[in-house]
Design a protein around this motif. Structure first.
Motif, PDB file in Angstrom:
ATOM      1  N   GLN A   1     -40.867  -9.448  31.497  1.00 38.77           N
ATOM      2  CA  GLN A   1     -41.934  -8.502  31.814  1.00 38.77           C
ATOM      3  C   GLN A   1     -41.676  -7.105  31.240  1.00 38.77           C
ATOM      4  OE1 GLN A   1     -44.753  -9.405  33.221  1.00 38.77           O
ATOM      5  NE2 GLN A   1     -44.076 -11.507  33.605  1.00 38.77           N
ATOM      6  N   GLY A   2     -40.521  -6.886  30.631  1.00 40.81           N
ATOM      7  CA  GLY A   2     -40.222  -5.583  30.048  1.00 40.81           C
ATOM      8  C   GLY A   2     -39.754  -4.539  31.046  1.00 40.81           C
ATOM      9  N   ARG A   3     -39.475  -4.954  32.265  1.00 41.70           N
ATOM     10  CA  ARG A   3     -38.966  -3.992  33.243  1.00 41.70           C
ATOM     11  C   ARG A   3     -37.503  -3.660  32.989  1.00 41.70           C
ATOM     12  NH1 ARG A   3     -42.459  -7.264  36.671  1.00 41.70           N
ATOM     13  NH2 ARG A   3     -40.720  -8.710  37.007  1.00 41.70           N
ATOM     14  N   LEU A   4     -36.802  -4.597  32.371  1.00 37.49           N
ATOM     15  CA  LEU A   4     -35.415  -4.401  31.977  1.00 37.49           C
ATOM     16  C   LEU A   4     -35.242  -4.777  30.514  1.00 37.49           C
ATOM     17  CD1 LEU A   4     -33.461  -5.970  34.995  1.00 37.49           C
ATOM     18  CD2 LEU A   4     -33.620  -3.531  34.438  1.00 37.49           C
ATOM     19  N   VAL A   5     -34.202  -4.218  29.900  1.00 37.01           N
ATOM     20  CA  VAL A   5     -33.825  -4.586  28.536  1.00 37.01           C
ATOM     21  C   VAL A   5     -32.313  -4.793  28.499  1.00 37.01           C
ATOM     22  CG1 VAL A   5     -35.739  -3.386  27.413  1.00 37.01           C
ATOM     23  CG2 VAL A   5     -33.597  -2.158  27.866  1.00 37.01           C
ATOM     24  N   ARG A   6     -31.877  -5.508  27.451  1.00 34.05           N
ATOM     25  CA  ARG A   6     -30.451  -5.688  27.206  1.00 34.05           C
ATOM     26  C   ARG A   6     -30.024  -4.744  26.089  1.00 34.05           C
ATOM     27  NH1 ARG A   6     -28.853 -11.929  26.482  1.00 34.05           N
ATOM     28  NH2 ARG A   6     -26.892 -10.871  26.004  1.00 34.05           N
ATOM     29  N   PRO A   7     -29.281  -3.700  26.401  1.00 34.03           N
ATOM     30  CA  PRO A   7     -28.917  -2.755  25.349  1.00 34.03           C
ATOM     31  C   PRO A   7     -27.844  -3.279  24.396  1.00 34.03           C
ATOM     32  CG  PRO A   7     -27.953  -2.080  27.429  1.00 34.03           C
ATOM     33  CD  PRO A   7     -28.843  -3.238  27.729  1.00 34.03           C
ATOM     34  N   PHE A   8     -27.054  -4.268  24.814  1.00 34.67           N
ATOM     35  CA  PHE A   8     -25.947  -4.757  23.991  1.00 34.67           C
ATOM     36  C   PHE A   8     -25.900  -6.278  24.016  1.00 34.67           C
ATOM     37  CE2 PHE A   8     -24.586  -0.962  26.467  1.00 34.67           C
ATOM     38  CZ  PHE A   8     -24.764  -0.020  25.467  1.00 34.67           C
ATOM     39  N   GLY A   9     -25.257  -6.844  23.005  1.00 34.01           N
ATOM     40  CA  GLY A   9     -25.229  -8.296  22.884  1.00 34.01           C
ATOM     41  C   GLY A   9     -24.046  -8.970  23.554  1.00 34.01           C
ATOM     42  N   THR A  10     -22.999  -8.232  23.901  1.00 33.60           N
ATOM     43  CA  THR A  10     -21.798  -8.837  24.478  1.00 33.60           C
ATOM     44  C   THR A  10     -22.096  -9.476  25.830  1.00 33.60           C
ATOM     45  OG1 THR A  10     -20.405  -7.200  23.370  1.00 33.60           O
ATOM     46  CG2 THR A  10     -19.418  -8.411  25.208  1.00 33.60           C
ATOM     47  N   VAL A  11     -21.636 -10.706  26.009  1.00 30.17           N
ATOM     48  CA  VAL A  11     -21.873 -11.464  27.245  1.00 30.17           C
ATOM     49  C   VAL A  11     -20.528 -11.856  27.852  1.00 30.17           C
ATOM     50  CG1 VAL A  11     -22.815 -13.600  28.204  1.00 30.17           C
ATOM     51  CG2 VAL A  11     -24.081 -12.350  26.451  1.00 30.17           C
ATOM     52  N   SER A  12     -20.399 -11.718  29.168  1.00 30.40           N
ATOM     53  CA  SER A  12     -19.203 -12.169  29.885  1.00 30.40           C
ATOM     54  C   SER A  12     -19.499 -13.493  30.573  1.00 30.40           C
ATOM     55  CB  SER A  12     -18.777 -11.132  30.938  1.00 30.40           C
ATOM     56  OG  SER A  12     -18.276  -9.962  30.325  1.00 30.40           O
ATOM     57  N   GLU A  13     -18.625 -14.483  30.364  1.00 31.10           N
ATOM     58  CA  GLU A  13     -18.784 -15.755  31.069  1.00 31.10           C
ATOM     59  C   GLU A  13     -18.394 -15.578  32.532  1.00 31.10           C
ATOM     60  OE1 GLU A  13     -20.277 -18.355  29.723  1.00 31.10           O
ATOM     61  OE2 GLU A  13     -20.506 -17.041  27.984  1.00 31.10           O
ATOM     62  N   ASN A  14     -18.899 -16.458  33.362  1.00 22.30           N
ATOM     63  CA  ASN A  14     -18.760 -16.302  34.803  1.00 22.30           C
ATOM     64  C   ASN A  14     -18.182 -17.575  35.409  1.00 22.30           C
ATOM     65  OD1 ASN A  14     -19.056 -15.600  37.502  1.00 22.30           O
ATOM     66  ND2 ASN A  14     -21.185 -14.949  37.309  1.00 22.30           N
ATOM     67  N   ALA A  15     -17.130 -17.430  36.220  1.00 24.13           N
ATOM     68  CA  ALA A  15     -16.567 -18.596  36.910  1.00 24.13           C
ATOM     69  C   ALA A  15     -17.497 -19.102  38.000  1.00 24.13           C
ATOM     70  CB  ALA A  15     -15.207 -18.237  37.513  1.00 24.13           C
TER      71      ALA A  15
END
Length: 315
Positions: free
Chosen positions: A267-281
């Motif tokens: 919906q465009g209410r949030l954006v991702r400023p960076f591409g780095t992703v952290s995996e999650n246990a």
């Protein structure tokens, strides 16, 4: 004579079990308190004591060791409590299903953030496909007793390994920063590189605190090579949902969990400023009652959940 005595004992064993006494015993065994059991059952402690004595006489054995201030289960009481608790829960479930209306109702429990951000925006599609199934949603982060609480399906965020239920993975929960679009171009410190976060407020939530393998700001900043940013500054919120809402309002940058930010990204209410992703246990799990044959409505809803999870944005 021996045959006659044996037949007499067999007749005695066929006497109807004292169900009221068994329910009273189950409550007293669960609380290890006649007074608390009485409050739950809306009777007096004397009535509870009377029912327990009646059951002990029926069984010919003591179920509790009583002292002036407390009670404890005898070995026989412990064995009976385990069995009776399971049987009564199954009986309650069967009665609930028998009394339910022709329009089937499913009771679903999930965490508040997933209900608001992932399930609610999709639920209209299930209702359109299955108008005969009414879904009742409650929110909780606790691992609940599904039979006692009358629940059919649950979705939980955690490491898995849940006792007393069937569970299977539903969605991964990778993490990455999210913020309001306005912060991307905010002057004089637009968010162009991870290092630019040192000029912005970091929004934290308690779900990442003290849980090994759950990505925190420290983990993500290290992975992004932005060690110049103080990972510990900024407010801490009680839930992922609140931290995300603060990010939508433009109050800072939150660590978003993929399924929980999907709709706001769409919906465009949030954006991702960076591409780095952290995996999650941790991940999201679909939970169902153990030892119960699922109905067609429950199977249909769980199949729909799996389809929607597979259609969630790439993480």
């Amino acid at each position: 004579m021996d045959l006659c005595c044996r037949n007499t004992r067999e007749v005695k064993r066929r006497h109807a079990a004292p169900l009221n006494a068994l329910r009273t015993f189950e409550a007293a065994a669960r609380h290890l308190s006649f007074s608390t059991a009485a409050q739950e059952l809306f009777v007096t402690p004397a009535a509870v004591s009377h029912q327990i004595k009646h059951l002990e006489a029926y069984l010919g054995t003591s179920l509790f060791q009583r002292s002036h201030r407390s009670i404890v289960l005898t070995p026989e009481g412990q064995a009976l409590a385990h069995t009776v608790g399971d049987v009564l829960r199954q009986l309650d479930t069967a009665l609930d299903r028998t009394m339910s209306s022709p329009s089937c109702e499913l009771r679903v429990t999930t965490m508040e953030s997933l209900a608001a951000k992932w399930l609610a925006p999709r639920l209209h599609r299930f209702h359109r496909a299955r108008p005969d199934i009414r879904v009742r949603i409650s929110t909780s982060d606790a691992h609940l007793d599904f039979v006692r609480e009358g629940l059919d399906v649950g979705i939980r965020y955690g490491p898995g390994g849940y006792a007393g239920v069937r569970y299977e993975p539903l969605m991964d929960a990778s993490a990455f920063p999210v913020c309001a679009p306005s912060l991307m171009a905010e002057s004089p410190y637009p968010l162009a590189h991870p290092e630019d976060l040192r000029h912005h407020t970091l929004l934290h939530d308690e779900s990442a605190s003290g849980r090994p393998g759950v990505p925190s700001w420290s983990d993500w900043l290290e992975a992004a090579g932005a060690n110049c940013v103080d990972a510990h500054r900024g407010p801490v919120f009680a839930s992922i949902y609140l931290a995300q809402e603060a990010a939508i309002a433009g109050h800072g940058v939150a660590m978003g969990i993929a399924p929980l930010v999907e709709e706001d990204l769409r919906q465009g209410r949030l954006v991702r400023p960076f591409g780095t992703v952290s995996e999650n246990a941790y991940r999201f799990w679909m939970i169902r009652q153990a030892g119960q044959r699922a109905g067609a409505a429950e199977d249909a809803f769980c199949a729909w959940l799996s389809e929607e999870a597979a259609d969630t944005l790439p993480r």
